[in-house]
Design a protein around this motif. Structure first.
Motif, PDB file in Angstrom:
ATOM      1  N   LEU A   7       0.835  -1.205   0.000  1.00  0.00           N
ATOM      2  CA  LEU A   7       0.000   0.000   0.000  1.00  0.00           C
ATOM      3  C   LEU A   7       0.871   1.257   0.000  1.00  0.00           C
ATOM      4  O   LEU A   7       1.524   1.568   1.002  1.00  0.00           O
ATOM      5  N   HIS A   8       0.882   1.931  -1.137  1.00  0.00           N
ATOM      6  CA  HIS A   8       1.589   3.216  -1.185  1.00  0.00           C
ATOM      7  C   HIS A   8       0.796   4.215  -0.332  1.00  0.00           C
ATOM      8  O   HIS A   8      -0.401   4.404  -0.538  1.00  0.00           O
ATOM      9  N   ILE A   9       1.485   4.839   0.630  1.00  0.00           N
ATOM     10  CA  ILE A   9       0.818   5.762   1.567  1.00  0.00           C
ATOM     11  C   ILE A   9       1.386   7.167   1.377  1.00  0.00           C
ATOM     12  O   ILE A   9       2.603   7.369   1.428  1.00  0.00           O
ATOM     13  N   CYS A  10       0.472   8.131   1.175  1.00  0.00           N
ATOM     14  CA  CYS A  10       0.935   9.515   0.957  1.00  0.00           C
ATOM     15  C   CYS A  10       1.143  10.247   2.282  1.00  0.00           C
ATOM     16  O   CYS A  10       1.972  11.142   2.370  1.00  0.00           O
ATOM     17  N   CYS A  11       0.361   9.887   3.316  1.00  0.00           N
ATOM     18  CA  CYS A  11       0.529  10.518   4.637  1.00  0.00           C
ATOM     19  C   CYS A  11      -0.272   9.721   5.667  1.00  0.00           C
ATOM     20  O   CYS A  11      -1.147   8.929   5.300  1.00  0.00           O
ATOM     21  N   GLY A  12       0.016   9.978   6.950  1.00  0.00           N
ATOM     22  CA  GLY A  12      -0.606   9.209   8.021  1.00  0.00           C
ATOM     23  C   GLY A  12      -2.126   9.274   8.062  1.00  0.00           C
ATOM     24  O   GLY A  12      -2.799   8.235   8.052  1.00  0.00           O
ATOM     25  N   PRO A  13      -2.697  10.499   8.124  1.00  0.00           N
ATOM     26  CA  PRO A  13      -4.158  10.563   8.261  1.00  0.00           C
ATOM     27  C   PRO A  13      -4.898   9.829   7.138  1.00  0.00           C
ATOM     28  O   PRO A  13      -5.909   9.164   7.378  1.00  0.00           O
ATOM     29  N   CYS A  14      -4.392   9.938   5.909  1.00  0.00           N
ATOM     30  CA  CYS A  14      -5.069   9.284   4.771  1.00  0.00           C
ATOM     31  C   CYS A  14      -4.997   7.758   4.854  1.00  0.00           C
ATOM     32  O   CYS A  14      -5.803   7.054   4.244  1.00  0.00           O
ATOM     33  N   SER A  15      -4.009   7.255   5.601  1.00  0.00           N
ATOM     34  CA  SER A  15      -3.834   5.802   5.632  1.00  0.00           C
ATOM     35  C   SER A  15      -4.849   5.101   6.538  1.00  0.00           C
ATOM     36  O   SER A  15      -5.126   3.908   6.366  1.00  0.00           O
ATOM     37  N   LEU A  16      -5.410   5.832   7.499  1.00  0.00           N
ATOM     38  CA  LEU A  16      -6.214   5.185   8.545  1.00  0.00           C
ATOM     39  C   LEU A  16      -7.422   4.441   7.978  1.00  0.00           C
ATOM     40  O   LEU A  16      -7.649   3.263   8.258  1.00  0.00           O
ATOM     41  N   TYR A  17      -8.208   5.131   7.181  1.00  0.00           N
ATOM     42  CA  TYR A  17      -9.415   4.524   6.605  1.00  0.00           C
ATOM     43  C   TYR A  17      -9.048   3.410   5.626  1.00  0.00           C
ATOM     44  O   TYR A  17      -9.635   2.334   5.644  1.00  0.00           O
ATOM     45  N   VAL A  18      -8.056   3.684   4.795  1.00  0.00           N
ATOM     46  CA  VAL A  18      -7.713   2.731   3.723  1.00  0.00           C
ATOM     47  C   VAL A  18      -7.169   1.426   4.313  1.00  0.00           C
ATOM     48  O   VAL A  18      -7.559   0.328   3.902  1.00  0.00           O
ATOM     49  N   TRP A  19      -6.300   1.545   5.302  1.00  0.00           N
ATOM     50  CA  TRP A  19      -5.710   0.324   5.902  1.00  0.00           C
ATOM     51  C   TRP A  19      -6.823  -0.550   6.496  1.00  0.00           C
ATOM     52  O   TRP A  19      -6.871  -1.758   6.267  1.00  0.00           O
ATOM     53  N   LYS A  20      -7.720   0.094   7.247  1.00  0.00           N
ATOM     54  CA  LYS A  20      -8.807  -0.677   7.881  1.00  0.00           C
ATOM     55  C   LYS A  20      -9.687  -1.338   6.826  1.00  0.00           C
ATOM     56  O   LYS A  20     -10.160  -2.454   7.001  1.00  0.00           O
ATOM     57  N   LYS A  21      -9.931  -0.635   5.750  1.00  0.00           N
ATOM     58  CA  LYS A  21     -10.794  -1.165   4.689  1.00  0.00           C
ATOM     59  C   LYS A  21     -10.157  -2.386   4.004  1.00  0.00           C
ATOM     60  O   LYS A  21     -10.847  -3.320   3.625  1.00  0.00           O
TER      61      LYS A  21
END
Ligand code: SF4
Length: 188
Positions: A7-21
């Protein structure tokens, strides 16, 4: 057995929802490669905010380098483009290509990116680059639009609850100037 997804991650806050999903269907590893973030202090800030989140939830992560010169070389000729214009697909490709290379070298089945969660990014630009790279590297790409179903809002709320801030410009120096000019016009 779950498929391995980088999972390419652009920043911490954006990762929270995507990781859980994604975590119920995939074995995940995060990949931070974003030399588009300038200046370096802001890059470090966003990287460390993500590291805090990753540590808290025990996410496996790879932090790739800050290849600033290569990023500027990649976007040469597109400097004057507006955000969402022709510079952004080049920037997406530059970052995603590094993730695809890592994925192929380390046996991942699929690549995805948190980028599409941002309401200010054009999802078709991101997915177009991801699909082209999937063909080039023989690794799958999960073409998603994470901003749907309030993804951005949810991620933002979760970030705030953890005390991590959402950045107020996309990342590159051009987007920073664009945002400053917009603010100045709005305050008149
Ligand atoms: S505005 Fe954002 S996506 Fe577009 S080139 Fe700058 S950093 Fe990359």
């Amino acid at each position: 057995m779950k498929k391995k997804l980088l999972l390419h991650i652009c920043c911490g806050p954006c990762s929270l929802y995507v990781w859980k999903k994604l975590q119920t269907d995939y074995e995940l590893c995060g990949y931070f490669f974003n030399p588009n973030i300038q200046p370096f202090g802001e890059y470090e800030f966003r990287r460390l905010e993500l590291a805090k989140i990753a540590e808290r939830f025990a996410w496996p992560m790879v932090y790739a380098g800050y290849d600033l010169n290569d990023w500027f070389a990649a976007i040469r000729g597109f400097e004057r483009e507006a955000e969402r214009g022709a510079r952004c697909p080049v920037c997406f490709r530059f970052r995603l290509e590094r993730a695809f290379r890592h994925a192929r070298e380390h046996g991942f089945d699929t690549v995805a990116s948190t980028l599409s969660i941002s309401p200010s990014k054009v999802t078709a630009q991101i997915n177009g680059q991801g699909q082209a790279l999937a063909e080039k590297y023989g690794v799958g790409f999960l073409a998603e639009n994470f901003k749907k179903k309030d993804g951005f809002l949810i991620s933002r709320r979760e970030g705030e609850a953890l005390g991590v801030r959402h950045q107020d410009y996309c990342g590159c120096v051009y987007s920073k100037v664009e945002r400053l000019l917009y603010r100045r016009r709005s305050s008149r």
